[in-house]
Enzyme design. Structure first.
Site, PDB file in Angstrom:
ATOM      1  N   LYS A   9       2.751  53.256  38.936  1.00 54.53           N
ATOM      2  CA  LYS A   9       3.337  52.086  39.901  1.00 54.53           C
ATOM      3  C   LYS A   9       4.922  52.593  40.318  1.00 54.53           C
ATOM      4  CE  LYS A   9       0.411  48.704  37.395  1.00 54.53           C
ATOM      5  NZ  LYS A   9       0.301  47.474  36.904  1.00 54.53           N
ATOM      6  N   TYR A  49      -6.035  44.087  43.845  1.00 53.19           N
ATOM      7  CA  TYR A  49      -6.176  43.106  42.961  1.00 53.19           C
ATOM      8  C   TYR A  49      -6.949  41.932  42.928  1.00 53.19           C
ATOM      9  CZ  TYR A  49      -2.402  45.800  40.260  1.00 53.19           C
ATOM     10  OH  TYR A  49      -1.695  46.824  39.557  1.00 53.19           O
ATOM     11  N   PHE A  57       0.528  34.807  38.541  1.00 54.88           N
ATOM     12  CA  PHE A  57       1.367  35.961  39.086  1.00 54.88           C
ATOM     13  C   PHE A  57       1.028  36.854  40.184  1.00 54.88           C
ATOM     14  CE2 PHE A  57      -1.522  37.058  35.666  1.00 54.88           C
ATOM     15  CZ  PHE A  57      -2.153  38.307  35.970  1.00 54.88           C
ATOM     16  N   ARG A  85      -7.657  54.572  29.464  1.00 57.67           N
ATOM     17  CA  ARG A  85      -7.365  53.286  29.313  1.00 57.67           C
ATOM     18  C   ARG A  85      -6.764  53.237  27.680  1.00 57.67           C
ATOM     19  NH1 ARG A  85      -6.842  48.723  32.879  1.00 57.67           N
ATOM     20  NH2 ARG A  85      -6.974  47.400  31.104  1.00 57.67           N
ATOM     21  N   THR A  91      -2.088  46.197  28.110  1.00 58.77           N
ATOM     22  CA  THR A  91      -1.403  45.706  29.343  1.00 58.77           C
ATOM     23  C   THR A  91       0.139  45.340  29.361  1.00 58.77           C
ATOM     24  OG1 THR A  91      -3.640  44.986  30.204  1.00 58.77           O
ATOM     25  CG2 THR A  91      -1.718  44.025  31.351  1.00 58.77           C
ATOM     26  N   HIS A 115      -1.542  51.880  36.493  1.00 54.14           N
ATOM     27  CA  HIS A 115      -2.700  51.454  36.605  1.00 54.14           C
ATOM     28  C   HIS A 115      -3.901  52.420  36.208  1.00 54.14           C
ATOM     29  CE1 HIS A 115      -6.018  48.765  38.268  1.00 54.14           C
ATOM     30  NE2 HIS A 115      -6.326  50.104  38.836  1.00 54.14           N
ATOM     31  N   GLU A 126     -12.256  51.286  43.329  1.00 49.13           N
ATOM     32  CA  GLU A 126     -10.793  51.431  43.340  1.00 49.13           C
ATOM     33  C   GLU A 126     -10.449  53.027  44.176  1.00 49.13           C
ATOM     34  OE1 GLU A 126      -9.137  50.717  39.813  1.00 49.13           O
ATOM     35  OE2 GLU A 126      -9.292  48.645  39.700  1.00 49.13           O
TER      36      GLU A 126
HETATM   37  P1  DAT Z   1      -4.178  45.813  33.493  1.00 51.66           P
HETATM   38  O1  DAT Z   1      -3.407  46.509  34.594  1.00 51.66           O
HETATM   39  O2  DAT Z   1      -4.220  46.555  31.980  1.00 51.66           O
HETATM   40  O3  DAT Z   1      -5.845  46.393  33.837  1.00 51.66           O
HETATM   41  P2  DAT Z   1      -4.962  43.220  34.441  1.00 51.66           P
HETATM   42  O4  DAT Z   1      -5.836  43.789  35.109  1.00 51.66           O
HETATM   43  O5  DAT Z   1      -5.052  42.223  33.479  1.00 51.66           O
HETATM   44  O6  DAT Z   1      -4.365  44.519  33.479  1.00 51.66           O
HETATM   45  O7  DAT Z   1      -3.792  42.796  35.337  1.00 51.66           O
HETATM   46  C1  DAT Z   1      -3.154  43.416  36.324  1.00 51.66           C
HETATM   47  C2  DAT Z   1      -1.743  43.681  36.194  1.00 51.66           C
HETATM   48  O8  DAT Z   1      -1.063  42.337  36.559  1.00 51.66           O
HETATM   49  C3  DAT Z   1      -0.903  44.149  34.993  1.00 51.66           C
HETATM   50  O9  DAT Z   1      -1.038  45.372  34.844  1.00 51.66           O
HETATM   51  C4  DAT Z   1       0.239  43.290  34.864  1.00 51.66           C
HETATM   52  C5  DAT Z   1      -0.241  42.189  35.878  1.00 51.66           C
HETATM   53  N1  DAT Z   1      -0.064  41.278  34.762  1.00 51.66           N
HETATM   54  C6  DAT Z   1      -1.218  40.998  34.190  1.00 51.66           C
HETATM   55  N2  DAT Z   1      -0.959  39.539  33.265  1.00 51.66           N
HETATM   56  C7  DAT Z   1       0.105  39.354  33.535  1.00 51.66           C
HETATM   57  C8  DAT Z   1       1.058  38.048  33.254  1.00 51.66           C
HETATM   58  N3  DAT Z   1       0.458  37.276  32.283  1.00 51.66           N
HETATM   59  N4  DAT Z   1       2.242  38.057  33.828  1.00 51.66           N
HETATM   60  C9  DAT Z   1       2.748  38.783  34.847  1.00 51.66           C
HETATM   61  N5  DAT Z   1       2.071  39.993  35.236  1.00 51.66           N
HETATM   62  C10 DAT Z   1       0.816  40.144  34.572  1.00 51.66           C
HETATM   63 MG    MG Z   2      -6.820  45.746  35.549  1.00 52.46          MG
END
Ligand code: DAT
Ligand code: MG
Length: 148
Positions: A9, A49, A57, A85, A91, A115, A126
């Site tokens: 990132k 996303y 967020f 992963r 995360t 990511h 993706e």
């Molecule tokens: P990951 O990146 O582990 O797959 P995710 O898909 O749940 O996690 O979320 C995507 C991204 O969004 C993550 O890398 C960071 C951000 N994110 C997730 N939960 C968050 C939160 N509670 N507050 C702020 N950013 C968040």
């Molecule tokens: Mg994810």
């Protein structure tokens, strides 16, 4: 062989962590089959996303991922989706174990360095969003006989 989409990132790129992160997956034994430094458009960020569109967020997430260059990659290997992963860690870096990428290099969930696709379906989706089929190399890695 299984493929996954991984991306350093903007925080990881700015902090000079591309080499460190690539090295971890190389040393593990996985095969890098595509990579590019790129700036993600608003449109691509929203598609990438999309599953988080309703989350509070989402706006911050899209602003962050488009804020500077990312290093997008495709890695290949046995069980690479789930193992990558695990190598990334949870995360939220606060919950990520030491020895994982997020555990070693991150502090907050908003800037968690890397990511990685979370399932075969998201890996396929993706990879297709970020790379054309001509950009993905198909080749034999001679060291595979010492990995598998
Ligand atoms: P990951 O990146 O582990 O797959 P995710 O898909 O749940 O996690 O979320 C995507 C991204 O969004 C993550 O890398 C960071 C951000 N994110 C997730 N939960 C968050 C939160 N509670 N507050 C702020 N950013 C968040
Ligand atoms: Mg994810």
């Amino acid at each position: 062989m299984e493929k996954t989409f991984l991306m350093v990132k903007p925080d990881g790129v700015q902090r000079g962590l591309i080499g460190e992160i690539v090295a971890r997956f190389e040393k593990k034994g996985y095969k890098l089959v595509a990579a590019k430094l790129m700036v993600i458009s608003q449109e691509l960020a929203e598609k990438h996303y999309a599953e988080h569109k309703e989350r509070p967020f989402f706006g911050e997430l899209v602003d962050f991922i488009t804020s500077g260059p990312v290093f997008a990659m495709v890695w290949e290997g046995e069980n690479v989706i789930a193992t990558a992963r695990q190598m990334m860690g949870k995360t939220n870096p606060a919950d990520a174990a030491p020895g994982t990428i997020r555990g070693d290099f991150g502090i907050t969930v908003g800037k968690n360095v890397i990511h990685g696709s979370d399932s075969p379906e998201s890996a396929e989706r993706e990879i297709g969003l970020f790379f054309s089929s001509e950009e993905i190399a198909s080749f034999d890695k001679l060291t595979d006989q010492w990995v598998y």
